[in-house]
Design a protein around this motif. Structure first.
Motif, PDB file in Angstrom:
ATOM      1  N   GLY A   1      45.598  -4.495  -3.625  1.00 36.48           N
ATOM      2  CA  GLY A   1      45.723  -4.480  -2.177  1.00 36.48           C
ATOM      3  C   GLY A   1      44.664  -3.571  -1.595  1.00 36.48           C
ATOM      4  N   TRP A   2      44.915  -2.993  -0.412  1.00 42.31           N
ATOM      5  CA  TRP A   2      43.894  -2.184   0.235  1.00 42.31           C
ATOM      6  C   TRP A   2      44.002  -0.703  -0.030  1.00 42.31           C
ATOM      7  N   THR A   3      45.209  -0.205  -0.242  1.00 42.56           N
ATOM      8  CA  THR A   3      45.325   1.253  -0.335  1.00 42.56           C
ATOM      9  C   THR A   3      46.187   1.725  -1.498  1.00 42.56           C
ATOM     10  N   ASP A   4      46.475   0.842  -2.401  1.00 41.28           N
ATOM     11  CA  ASP A   4      47.259   1.241  -3.576  1.00 41.28           C
ATOM     12  C   ASP A   4      46.311   1.557  -4.731  1.00 41.28           C
ATOM     13  N   TYR A   5      45.989   2.831  -4.861  1.00 38.65           N
ATOM     14  CA  TYR A   5      45.060   3.263  -5.900  1.00 38.65           C
ATOM     15  C   TYR A   5      45.854   3.806  -7.091  1.00 38.65           C
ATOM     16  N   THR A   6      45.512   3.345  -8.272  1.00 39.07           N
ATOM     17  CA  THR A   6      46.130   3.867  -9.488  1.00 39.07           C
ATOM     18  C   THR A   6      45.016   4.376 -10.390  1.00 39.07           C
ATOM     19  N   PHE A   7      45.192   5.574 -10.908  1.00 36.61           N
ATOM     20  CA  PHE A   7      44.143   6.201 -11.701  1.00 36.61           C
ATOM     21  C   PHE A   7      44.439   6.128 -13.195  1.00 36.61           C
ATOM     22  N   GLY A   8      43.375   6.006 -13.976  1.00 34.05           N
ATOM     23  CA  GLY A   8      43.496   6.133 -15.417  1.00 34.05           C
ATOM     24  C   GLY A   8      43.649   7.603 -15.774  1.00 34.05           C
ATOM     25  N   SER A   9      43.891   7.851 -17.043  1.00 33.96           N
ATOM     26  CA  SER A   9      44.130   9.229 -17.481  1.00 33.96           C
ATOM     27  C   SER A   9      42.845   9.997 -17.756  1.00 33.96           C
ATOM     28  N   GLY A  10      41.712   9.321 -17.641  1.00 34.99           N
ATOM     29  CA  GLY A  10      40.436  10.008 -17.768  1.00 34.99           C
ATOM     30  C   GLY A  10      39.874  10.009 -19.172  1.00 34.99           C
ATOM     31  N   THR A  11      38.574  10.183 -19.257  1.00 32.92           N
ATOM     32  CA  THR A  11      37.855  10.262 -20.529  1.00 32.92           C
ATOM     33  C   THR A  11      36.963  11.489 -20.499  1.00 32.92           C
ATOM     34  N   ARG A  12      37.172  12.359 -21.479  1.00 32.44           N
ATOM     35  CA  ARG A  12      36.330  13.551 -21.560  1.00 32.44           C
ATOM     36  C   ARG A  12      35.170  13.252 -22.509  1.00 32.44           C
ATOM     37  N   LEU A  13      33.978  13.188 -21.966  1.00 31.95           N
ATOM     38  CA  LEU A  13      32.778  12.886 -22.744  1.00 31.95           C
ATOM     39  C   LEU A  13      32.005  14.157 -23.040  1.00 31.95           C
ATOM     40  N   THR A  14      31.726  14.353 -24.310  1.00 34.20           N
ATOM     41  CA  THR A  14      30.878  15.473 -24.721  1.00 34.20           C
ATOM     42  C   THR A  14      29.688  14.919 -25.475  1.00 34.20           C
ATOM     43  N   VAL A  15      28.515  15.229 -25.027  1.00 28.88           N
ATOM     44  CA  VAL A  15      27.289  14.775 -25.673  1.00 28.88           C
ATOM     45  C   VAL A  15      26.643  15.974 -26.364  1.00 28.88           C
ATOM     46  N   VAL A  16      26.445  15.827 -27.666  1.00 27.58           N
ATOM     47  CA  VAL A  16      25.912  16.959 -28.441  1.00 27.58           C
ATOM     48  C   VAL A  16      24.487  16.654 -28.939  1.00 27.58           C
TER      49      VAL A  16
ATOM     50  N   GLY B   1      44.499  16.623 -16.947  1.00 30.69           N
ATOM     51  CA  GLY B   1      43.437  15.869 -16.291  1.00 30.69           C
ATOM     52  C   GLY B   1      43.848  14.639 -15.509  1.00 30.69           C
ATOM     53  N   GLU B   2      44.985  14.055 -15.821  1.00 35.01           N
ATOM     54  CA  GLU B   2      45.310  12.831 -15.089  1.00 35.01           C
ATOM     55  C   GLU B   2      45.688  13.145 -13.649  1.00 35.01           C
ATOM     56  N   LEU B   3      45.446  12.205 -12.773  1.00 34.21           N
ATOM     57  CA  LEU B   3      45.788  12.382 -11.365  1.00 34.21           C
ATOM     58  C   LEU B   3      47.182  11.825 -11.099  1.00 34.21           C
ATOM     59  N   VAL B   4      48.018  12.650 -10.518  1.00 37.31           N
ATOM     60  CA  VAL B   4      49.379  12.241 -10.205  1.00 37.31           C
ATOM     61  C   VAL B   4      49.478  12.027  -8.699  1.00 37.31           C
ATOM     62  N   PHE B   5      49.842  10.832  -8.311  1.00 34.93           N
ATOM     63  CA  PHE B   5      49.981  10.493  -6.887  1.00 34.93           C
ATOM     64  C   PHE B   5      51.202  11.207  -6.326  1.00 34.93           C
ATOM     65  N   LEU B   6      51.040  11.832  -5.153  1.00 32.65           N
ATOM     66  CA  LEU B   6      52.157  12.516  -4.509  1.00 32.65           C
ATOM     67  C   LEU B   6      52.590  11.813  -3.235  1.00 32.65           C
ATOM     68  N   ILE B   7      51.639  11.443  -2.388  1.00 35.90           N
ATOM     69  CA  ILE B   7      52.008  10.832  -1.123  1.00 35.90           C
ATOM     70  C   ILE B   7      50.825  10.084  -0.521  1.00 35.90           C
ATOM     71  N   ARG B   8      51.139   9.062   0.241  1.00 31.50           N
ATOM     72  CA  ARG B   8      50.166   8.352   1.071  1.00 31.50           C
ATOM     73  C   ARG B   8      50.740   8.267   2.469  1.00 31.50           C
ATOM     74  N   ARG B   9      49.908   8.523   3.453  1.00 29.37           N
ATOM     75  CA  ARG B   9      50.349   8.471   4.837  1.00 29.37           C
ATOM     76  C   ARG B   9      49.301   7.723   5.652  1.00 29.37           C
ATOM     77  N   ASN B  10      49.721   6.764   6.481  1.00 25.12           N
ATOM     78  CA  ASN B  10      48.741   6.083   7.311  1.00 25.12           C
ATOM     79  C   ASN B  10      48.624   6.777   8.664  1.00 25.12           C
ATOM     80  N   SER B  11      47.549   6.478   9.352  1.00 26.51           N
ATOM     81  CA  SER B  11      47.198   7.201  10.575  1.00 26.51           C
ATOM     82  C   SER B  11      48.171   6.946  11.717  1.00 26.51           C
ATOM     83  N   PHE B  12      48.994   5.932  11.588  1.00 29.76           N
ATOM     84  CA  PHE B  12      49.921   5.624  12.670  1.00 29.76           C
ATOM     85  C   PHE B  12      51.303   6.235  12.466  1.00 29.76           C
TER      86      PHE B  12
END
Lengths: 114, 113
Positions: A99-114, B43-54
């Motif tokens: 949709g437009w505003t439903d963002y879900t994040f991955g848990s991330g990747t820690r990259l180390t270059v040696v 490190g992971e991002l945990v969503f807490l809240i979303r609020r729209n401008s209206f």
């Protein structure tokens, strides 16, 4: 809730080699995926935005030839760091949007270059 | 130009104290969304809240509460009766018409037992 799987969680590679990071939306189709980079004690900086089947849009200052993004399907995006150097060592996080505003994040990747 | 400003870099409190994290945003869009995320040491991002401008209604969820004031372009976050598990970096973020998230610099909260 929506889940995004990111692999690997951490990777150590030698300077000059390439590393691929996968970002997969497990239970939804992501219209757009985003790749962020985070240096220690800093904020998340958007690197690029990708839509399925089209070329990624890179933020200013991000080398598109170095950070290759492929968004082959609605559930999978990959980031390849080519010819990695120690300064590329960072925490990379992907995000998938449903949709437009439903963002879900991955848990991330820690990259180390040696 | 910075779209989201989190002026507090670090906050340290003793357990059970209240903590308020400030967030000031800048946008010319009439429709926008504001977010808060928690990033623990893992490190992971945990969503807490979303609020729209209206929707300027304040929200409370357990020990968390948010105060949205369009007049001052602020979206502040309060943790009541803080606990050690609240120790993390907290990010405020803005999504405008282009639908990309712009993050603030983050505030590191340390809760001491």
């Amino acid at each position: 809730g929506a889940v995004v799987s990111q692999h690997p969680s951490w990777v150590i590679c030698k300077s000059g080699t390439s590393v691929k990071i996968e970002c997969r939306s497990l239970d939804f189709q992501a219209t757009t995926m985003f790749w962020y980079r985070q240096f220690p004690k800093q904020s998340l900086m958007l690197m690029a935005t990708s839509n399925e089947g089209s070329k990624a849009t890179y933020e200013q200052g991000v080398e598109k030839d170095k950070f290759l993004i492929n968004h082959a399907s609605l559930t999978l995006s990959t980031l390849t760091v080519t010819s990695a150097h120690p300064e590329d060592s960072s925490f990379y996080i992907c995000s998938a949007r449903e949709g437009w505003t439903d963002y879900t994040f991955g848990s991330g990747t820690r990259l180390t270059v040696v | 130009a910075q779209k989201v400003t989190q002026a507090q870099t670090e906050i340290s409190v003793v357990e059970k104290e209240d903590v308020t994290l400030d967030c000031v945003y800048e946008t010319r869009d009439t429709t926008y969304y504001l977010f808060w995320y928690k990033q623990p040491p893992s490190g992971e991002l945990v969503f807490l809240i979303r609020r729209n401008s209206f929707d300027e209604q304040n929200e409370i969820s357990g020990r968390y509460s948010w105060n949205f004031q369009k007049s001052t372009s602020s979206f502040n976050f309060t943790i009541t009766a803080s606990q050690v598990v609240d120790s993390a970096v907290y990010f405020c973020a803005l999504s405008e018409a282009v639908y990309k998230l712009s993050f603030g610099a983050g505030t590191t909260v340390t809760v001491r037992a």
